[in-house]
Motif scaffolding. Structure first.
Motif, PDB file in Angstrom:
ATOM      1  N   UNK A  43     102.455  85.637  90.283  1.00 46.82           N
ATOM      2  CA  UNK A  43     102.884  87.097  89.847  1.00 46.82           C
ATOM      3  C   UNK A  43     102.645  87.646  88.683  1.00 46.82           C
ATOM      4  N   UNK A  44     102.129  86.942  87.776  1.00 52.08           N
ATOM      5  CA  UNK A  44     101.650  86.744  86.541  1.00 52.08           C
ATOM      6  C   UNK A  44      99.990  86.523  86.204  1.00 52.08           C
ATOM      7  N   UNK A  45      99.619  86.280  87.193  1.00 48.62           N
ATOM      8  CA  UNK A  45      97.160  85.735  86.710  1.00 48.62           C
ATOM      9  C   UNK A  45      96.888  86.975  86.527  1.00 48.62           C
ATOM     10  N   UNK A  46      97.628  88.291  87.237  1.00 49.07           N
ATOM     11  CA  UNK A  46      97.293  89.997  87.038  1.00 49.07           C
ATOM     12  C   UNK A  46      96.403  90.062  85.800  1.00 49.07           C
ATOM     13  N   UNK A  47      97.677  89.905  84.509  1.00 50.06           N
ATOM     14  CA  UNK A  47      97.518  89.649  82.766  1.00 50.06           C
ATOM     15  C   UNK A  47      96.458  89.563  82.084  1.00 50.06           C
ATOM     16  N   UNK A  48      95.671  88.541  83.032  1.00 51.23           N
ATOM     17  CA  UNK A  48      94.749  87.947  82.278  1.00 51.23           C
ATOM     18  C   UNK A  48      93.731  88.077  82.610  1.00 51.23           C
TER      19      UNK A  48
END
Length: 210
Positions: A43-48
């Protein structure tokens, strides 16, 4: 948001690792338990821009599809078997490992164990702790002049070889990938495996012959 690259650390890494990123002006998100929760990670990997892992995080093709900004994955350790390297490469993501991280420590530990055996340190320690003083029982043997057999003379093995030579041991090595030139450079004699077992100094049995 800021222009600084963002790195997610999704496994337990030492605080020193976190500090290294911070010292270089990289924004770090340290979530050591996240690797175990693949849905939350996805869910959050796209931000890094970067991901640093050990073993718990599985970097699958599915996860990489969500990692739209990811440029680099770093694995703190030797193996990268928890990372789909082919899928990462296809997306232009660089996968790095740290094969030399613990090499000297590991090599020194091998030498430490060799001394412990030669000098019977664990047994002597137990005996002394028990209030005995059996100095004749724990004479031990000298390593000088003995033959040290190394199986696998790569990164760690070659460090052990150098240390063995420094201890005035004769070093023989079995390693199909060791070139004759490299063997000469290291000062080791290349042998096959059964030769190694025949000639190396046996501390684990009753054979104390050099």
């Amino acid at each position: 948001g800021s222009m600084a690259p963002r790195v997610l650390i999704s496994d337990a890494l030492s605080p020193a690792a976190v500090q290294i990123f911070k010292d270089r002006g990289i924004e770090v998100d340290f979530q050591p338990a996240l690797g175990k929760d693949k849905d939350k990670l996805a869910a959050i990997i796209g931000d890094y821009d970067g991901l640093a892992v050990r073993s718990a995080t599985k970097v699958t093709k599915q996860l990489l599809e969500r990692a739209r900004n990811l440029k680099v994955i770093g694995r703190a350790g030797i193996g990268v078997d928890n990372i789909d390297v082919a899928a990462a490469t296809q997306r232009g993501i660089v996968v790095m490992n740290t094969p030399y991280g613990n090499s000297i420590t590991t090599a020194e530990h091998a030498i430490a164990l060799m001394f412990a055996l030669a000098r019977q340190i664990p047994a002597a320690d137990r005996s002394t702790q028990a209030g005995k003083w059996e100095k004749n029982r724990f004479m031990g043997v000298e390593l000088t002049g003995k033959t040290l057999g190394i199986i696998g003379c790569g990164n760690i093995g070659s460090i052990v070889a150098e240390r063995g030579i420094g201890l005035k041991m004769k070093v023989i090595a079995y390693d199909p990938f060791l070139s004759p030139e490299r063997a000469v450079e290291l000062g080791v004699e290349k042998v096959d495996l059964d030769q190694l077992f025949q000639r190396a100094f046996h501390l684990l049995g009753v054979n104390f012959a050099a």
